[in-house]
Design an enzyme around this catalytic site. Structure first.
Site, PDB file in Angstrom:
ATOM      1  N   THR A  43     -31.340  -3.894   8.082  1.00 19.00           N
ATOM      2  CA  THR A  43     -30.239  -4.410   6.987  1.00 19.00           C
ATOM      3  C   THR A  43     -29.582  -5.021   7.778  1.00 19.00           C
ATOM      4  OG1 THR A  43     -29.450  -2.670   7.634  1.00 19.00           O
ATOM      5  CG2 THR A  43     -30.337  -2.667   5.052  1.00 19.00           C
TER       6      THR A  43
ATOM      7  N   GLU B 224     -22.692   2.246   0.227  1.00 21.64           N
ATOM      8  CA  GLU B 224     -23.368   1.826   0.487  1.00 21.64           C
ATOM      9  C   GLU B 224     -22.664   0.566   0.304  1.00 21.64           C
ATOM     10  OE1 GLU B 224     -28.432   1.152  -0.156  1.00 21.64           O
ATOM     11  OE2 GLU B 224     -27.298   0.718  -1.530  1.00 21.64           O
TER      12      GLU B 224
ATOM     13  N   THR C 239     -31.826   1.614   4.261  1.00 22.23           N
ATOM     14  CA  THR C 239     -32.020   1.715   3.029  1.00 22.23           C
ATOM     15  C   THR C 239     -31.337   0.752   2.223  1.00 22.23           C
ATOM     16  OG1 THR C 239     -29.816   3.009   2.677  1.00 22.23           O
ATOM     17  CG2 THR C 239     -32.363   4.515   3.181  1.00 22.23           C
TER      18      THR C 239
ATOM     19  N   CYS D  14       0.573  -1.445  -0.048  1.00 24.10           N
ATOM     20  CA  CYS D  14      -0.038   0.286   0.097  1.00 24.10           C
ATOM     21  C   CYS D  14       0.812   1.228   0.353  1.00 24.10           C
ATOM     22  CB  CYS D  14      -1.263  -0.278   0.649  1.00 24.10           C
ATOM     23  SG  CYS D  14      -2.229   1.457   0.867  1.00 24.10           S
TER      24      CYS D  14
ATOM     25  N   THR E 173     -26.624   1.631   9.966  1.00 22.46           N
ATOM     26  CA  THR E 173     -27.833   1.687   9.534  1.00 22.46           C
ATOM     27  C   THR E 173     -28.115   2.597   9.174  1.00 22.46           C
ATOM     28  OG1 THR E 173     -29.566   0.047   8.929  1.00 22.46           O
ATOM     29  CG2 THR E 173     -29.094   0.250  10.841  1.00 22.46           C
ATOM     30  N   TYR E 174     -29.303   2.944   7.761  1.00 24.91           N
ATOM     31  CA  TYR E 174     -29.371   4.263   7.124  1.00 24.91           C
ATOM     32  C   TYR E 174     -30.941   3.390   6.723  1.00 24.91           C
ATOM     33  CZ  TYR E 174     -25.174   6.246   6.844  1.00 24.91           C
ATOM     34  OH  TYR E 174     -23.950   6.783   7.953  1.00 24.91           O
TER      35      TYR E 174
END
Length: 577
Positions: A483, A548, A474, A222, A471-472
């Site tokens: 979710t 997401e 959605t 990296c 979480t939202y």
């Protein structure tokens, strides 16, 4: 509001004057003590006070034009005064070009509008006077995520205070933080944890902390993180000679090589003998507190490397590959790097992608209903775990997805061929599965870290919990969705490929909820992050938002870190008992 972190003085003297417990004297070479392009020279730029920032910016501008006058026959001017135009563009002198790159970074990434505007003004003035000024090479913080989406999501999140804290404390808001900013609650916890590990009082000297970050990041090739911490290492008073490679570092740091590579690739192989070897090596031995600090840093940067590759983080504007002094030229872009997710969806059937979302929603609903009707036996769940481990052997990036090590990375890597191998291979004897009920973060790891390195256990625990519960409600175009089942499947799948089993989890859910393309992406990011490609990123969850997908990467990052920590903390516990 974000909890305010302590403000760090941005001056060279302050940076060299900071001391952690046991810190060593600064060893920066004389010619590197006060580089004009180092933002700490212009301390007021990092101030919260607008007047101080304006004065610092004016000083920087005058310095820029004064040095430009010294290196050319052009008359000098202040920000608004114009030297005579040349008939053709000429390059900036070497020293001034570095200031130009600093101004480019400030004009793009500084959270203070006044600094952004003034930096752009200086660059524009230099360009008007026919000087070649730097321009960004990338299209934003990520090569995977359109910059417009990052800006749109950022505009929705009114609380940008954490970016101000980062800039005031470290002099930059890096690309990694900007992408993480799609999830502000997580970013706040991440920033507090990383700041504590690197900047607050602790067992390790400051240069050691950044050198360990370099060693860890180099295991996954990296270069983004390696470059960041090379600069931080020097600013913290590190010995420049150590940057020639591991052979130039103190033996005490070199002794971390074995545990570094095991934590990065095969943490299940760590034993109490590895711990004993580090704690009983005479004058180069580690204390338990120092070792805890070191392994938290190692696992932090191993997992952060996964996030960097998983989200396609572009080089910083002031790093190699982040800017150019050449004008842009029209050319055909690389088909892989320029393929956007929208093009991928359109080229592979938007209708199919929509159906994938609906099918996933249906499977989640069905699994929730089945849980209410019946539960699998312990024997059946153990069988499903072993089945998932075996099937994970078939999930891997293609053989042609190979990485190459850059020179600035390879010199920090010992035994470069050592890498991840599947925890379970057919026909091979494997170590026993780590059952979470026998050694878990909640019951064992958390308390051990807190006992030996106060507050870090609490910070890590908060970070794990935030990302796991984030979480939202959605999912793609749907709202009001629970979710939790999907998030748990992602977390437990990463732990599964590292050999960790939860007795109360039905691993049949993993196959139901995680499509093959998602599994390939997850395993690549977790185990071979340097092989992650744009096509892999675009190939899963084709109708989901980029935010997401970033959430998926956060889950991968934190579950990977927790898995590695569990193995090394178990070995430390066994050494202590």
């Amino acid at each position: 509001m974000v909890e305010e972190v302590p403000v760090q003085d941005c001056t060279v003297e302050a940076a060299c004057g900071r001391r952690a417990t046991g810190a060593e004297p600064c060893q920066v070479e004389e010619e590197e003590e006060d580089p004009c392009w180092d933002i700490r020279k212009w301390a007021g730029l990092c101030s919260r006070d607008e007047k101080e920032r304006a004065e610092a910016m004016e000083t920087l501008g005058r310095f820029f034009w004064a040095r430009l006058e010294q290196s050319s026959t052009s008359p000098k001017g202040n920000l608004g005064d114009a030297p005579e135009r040349k008939s053709r563009e000429q390059p900036l002198p070497a020293e001034i070009s570095k200031i130009g790159v600093l101004l480019l970074r400030l004009s793009r990434n500084c959270p203070f509008r006044d600094i952004r505007e003034k930096s752009l003004e200086v660059l524009q003035a230099a360009q008007d006077k026919r000087y070649k000024v730097p321009r960004p090479l990338g299209t934003g913080p990520s090569s995977f995520i359109p910059v417009q989406e990052i800006l749109q999501e950022g505009a929705k999140n009114n609380d940008r205070q954490i970016f101000i804290e980062a800039f005031v404390s470290t002099g930059r808001v890096d690309h990694l933080l900007v992408v993480m900013g799609l999830h502000p609650e997580y970013l706040t916890s991440f920033w507090k944890t990383q700041y504590y590990l690197l900047q607050m009082d602790g067992p390790l000297p400051y240069p050691y902390r950044h050198y360990i970050a370099i060693m860890a990041s180099a295991r996954h090739r990296c270069s983004y993180l390696v470059n960041l911490h090379i600069m931080d290492f020097l600013q913290a008073g590190g010995n420049r000679e150590w940057l020639n490679g591991l052979n130039f570092a103190p033996q005490k740091l070199r002794n971390l090589n074995e545990i570094n590579k095991l934590l990065a690739h095969r943490p299940w192989l760590i034993t109490k003998e590895h711990i004993e070897a580090l704690l009983t090596t005479g004058e180069n031995s580690w204390s338990l507190a120092e070792l805890i600090h070191a392994v938290v840093l190692l696992t932090h940067y191993h997992s952060l490397s996964s996030f960097v590759f998983g989200c396609g983080i572009n080089p910083e504007l002031d790093h190699e590959g982040g800017h150019s002094f050449r004008p842009p030229s029209p050319r055909a872009c690389d088909s892989d790097s320029c393929l956007r997710v929208e093009d991928y969806v359109n080229g592979h059937g938007a209708g199919d992608a929509m159906q994938e979302v609906e099918a996933l929603m249906a499977r989640m609903k069905l699994l929730q209903e089945c849980r209410l009707d019946e539960e699998a036996s312990q024997e059946e769940m153990a069988t499903r775990f072993e089945k998932e481990k075996r099937e994970s052997l078939l999930v891997a990036p293609s053989a042609d997805e190979r990485e190459f090590a850059l020179p600035n990375v390879s010199r920090f890597v010992e035994d470069p061929e050592f890498g991840y191998v599947d925890f379970t291979r057919r026909g091979e004897q494997t170590p026993p599965t780590l059952r979470a009920q026998d050694y878990s973060w909640e019951d064992h790891g958390y308390s051990l870290i807190n006992r030996l390195y106060s507050e870090v256990g609490q910070l890590l625990d908060e970070k794990f919990q935030i990302v796991y519960n984030l979480t939202y409600h959605t999912m793609a175009m749907h709202c009001g969705v629970n979710t939790s089942m999907l998030r748990r499947a992602i977390w437990n799948y990463i732990h599964c490929i590292f050999g960790i089993r939860y007795d109360d989890y039905d691993y049949g859910d993993v196959n139901q909820l995680l499509e093959r393309s998602l599994k390939i992406y997850m395993k690549t990011v977790a185990c071979y992050p340097e092989r992650t490609t744009t096509r892999m990123y675009n190939g899963f969850w084709r109708h989901f938002k980029h935010s997401e997908k970033v959430h998926v990467n956060l889950l991968i990052q934190e579950s990977k870190m927790q898995a590695a920590l569990l193995y090394v903390l178990r070995a430390i516990t066994r050494y202590m008992t």
